[in-house]
Design an enzyme around this catalytic site. Structure first.
Site, PDB file in Angstrom:
ATOM      1  N   ASP A  67      31.275  33.232  41.669  1.00 10.76           N
ATOM      2  CA  ASP A  67      31.564  34.139  40.359  1.00 10.76           C
ATOM      3  C   ASP A  67      30.643  33.623  39.384  1.00 10.76           C
ATOM      4  O   ASP A  67      30.047  32.612  39.330  1.00 10.76           O
ATOM      5  CB  ASP A  67      32.973  33.915  40.122  1.00 10.76           C
ATOM      6  CG  ASP A  67      33.561  32.606  40.425  1.00 10.76           C
ATOM      7  OD1 ASP A  67      32.946  31.565  40.406  1.00 10.76           O
ATOM      8  OD2 ASP A  67      34.846  32.408  40.570  1.00 10.76           O
ATOM      9  N   ASN A 136      47.296  29.686  39.168  1.00  6.52           N
ATOM     10  CA  ASN A 136      48.084  30.806  39.502  1.00  6.52           C
ATOM     11  C   ASN A 136      47.962  31.539  40.774  1.00  6.52           C
ATOM     12  O   ASN A 136      48.080  32.593  41.290  1.00  6.52           O
ATOM     13  CB  ASN A 136      47.772  31.912  38.335  1.00  6.52           C
ATOM     14  CG  ASN A 136      46.108  32.268  38.409  1.00  6.52           C
ATOM     15  OD1 ASN A 136      45.430  31.834  39.242  1.00  6.52           O
ATOM     16  ND2 ASN A 136      45.842  33.299  37.621  1.00  6.52           N
ATOM     17  N   HIS A 138      44.983  32.147  42.074  1.00  2.04           N
ATOM     18  CA  HIS A 138      43.527  32.561  42.451  1.00  2.04           C
ATOM     19  C   HIS A 138      42.393  32.003  43.110  1.00  2.04           C
ATOM     20  O   HIS A 138      42.676  30.562  43.296  1.00  2.04           O
ATOM     21  CB  HIS A 138      42.840  33.101  40.908  1.00  2.04           C
ATOM     22  CG  HIS A 138      42.012  32.024  40.047  1.00  2.04           C
ATOM     23  ND1 HIS A 138      42.225  32.032  38.537  1.00  2.04           N
ATOM     24  CD2 HIS A 138      41.530  30.946  40.734  1.00  2.04           C
ATOM     25  CE1 HIS A 138      41.478  30.778  38.612  1.00  2.04           C
ATOM     26  NE2 HIS A 138      40.929  30.272  39.441  1.00  2.04           N
ATOM     27  N   GLU A 143      42.251  37.191  40.334  1.00  2.74           N
ATOM     28  CA  GLU A 143      43.698  36.924  40.033  1.00  2.74           C
ATOM     29  C   GLU A 143      44.899  37.681  40.524  1.00  2.74           C
ATOM     30  O   GLU A 143      44.678  38.661  41.265  1.00  2.74           O
ATOM     31  CB  GLU A 143      43.796  37.391  38.416  1.00  2.74           C
ATOM     32  CG  GLU A 143      42.372  36.648  37.523  1.00  2.74           C
ATOM     33  CD  GLU A 143      42.563  35.453  37.094  1.00  2.74           C
ATOM     34  OE1 GLU A 143      43.268  34.679  37.906  1.00  2.74           O
ATOM     35  OE2 GLU A 143      42.061  34.747  35.976  1.00  2.74           O
TER      36      GLU A 143
END
Ligand code: F6R
Length: 244
Positions: A67, A136, A138, A143
């Site tokens: 990313d 979370n 990810h 996400e």
């Protein structure tokens, strides 16, 4: 999933790094998928150390990062490109032309996604993919969402991710968007090396390993990949119910 629990981040870095090093020794032109963040640093230290000792050359290796932030110049000190240059690429003999990144500033994001997918195909697919995990759940910047994603796309980062990563931004506000490989592209990697350390990851790790496979915890999809090696420290493994 094969799960290994170690006492220290250094031991994890050695074990995870050895997988990359051994793979490159056996397949000098291998394509490797890399992640940024705190988690991979000991792995990259091990890889750089093996290069410095003359035990491996990365001259034929191709790299693909997961990313990159949008709206941030590639050379900015907080870009993932700069992170990789500082923590790994400038320390080994990887060739600049073999380093691949998503362009977070590409004007046409779907063309950029197609370009990256094609570059991975041209490299023969990703042989070994490093993954960390967000608090979370990810992986890369996929996400929690209503569905699993496919190829690379532009993502709006969640508050949880912004909170976790804004500590690194001291001169400008952290970007709110990133280009990220999708779950579909990650799942095509032939082998996945997953690392999580620290108590802040324990809940996400439990959901990934023992929870339902759901896009609400994107990492849970890894339960359906047939070659995932998981390295945890004791704090990150504390929700799994294994004896430490
Ligand atoms: C970054 C990436 C992210 C990180 C995750 C954990 O390229 O893919 O999924 O792996 O946010 O970050 P750290 O390691 O900083 O806790």
């Amino acid at each position: 999933m094969q799960i290994f629990i170690y006492d220290t981040e250094k031991e994890i870095g050695q074990a995870a790094g050895k997988i990359f090093v051994d793979h490159v020794k056996a397949n000098p032109n291998a394509a490797m998928g890399f992640a940024t963040g705190m988690t991979p640093v000991p792995t990259y230290d091990y890889m750089a150390g093996e290069y410095e000792k003359g035990n491996v050359s990365f001259a034929g290796m191709k790299t693909f990062n997961l990313d990159e932030y949008c709206d941030l110049p590639r050379e900015h000190k907080n870009s993932f490109y700069t992170f990789m240059m500082d923590n790994l690429f400038s320390r080994i003999d990887v060739k600049p032309e073999n380093i691949n990144f998503l362009d977070g500033n590409a004007p046409d994001q779907s063309a950029e996604s197609e370009r990256y997918a094609q570059a991975i195909i041209d490299a023969g697919g990703i042989d070994v993919q490093f993954l960390g995990i967000g608090r979370n759940g990810h992986i890369a910047f996929n996400e929690p969402a209503g569905g699993f994603t496919g190829e690379a796309f532009k993502v709006k980062l969640t508050d949880s991710t912004i909170e976790a990563n804004s500590i690194y931004f001291d001169d400008i506000a952290m970007p709110r968007y990133a280009m990220t490989m999708g779950i579909g592209s990650i799942m095509r990697a032939k082998k996945i090396v997953f690392v999580a350390t620290g108590a802040s990851k324990a809940e996400a790790v439990k959901a990934m390993v023992q929870g339902e496979v759901t896009p609400e915890c994107p990492a849970s999809i890894l339960q359906t990949h047939d070659d995932v090696t998981v390295f945890l420290d004791r704090a990150a493994s504390q929700g799994l119910g294994v004896r430490n």
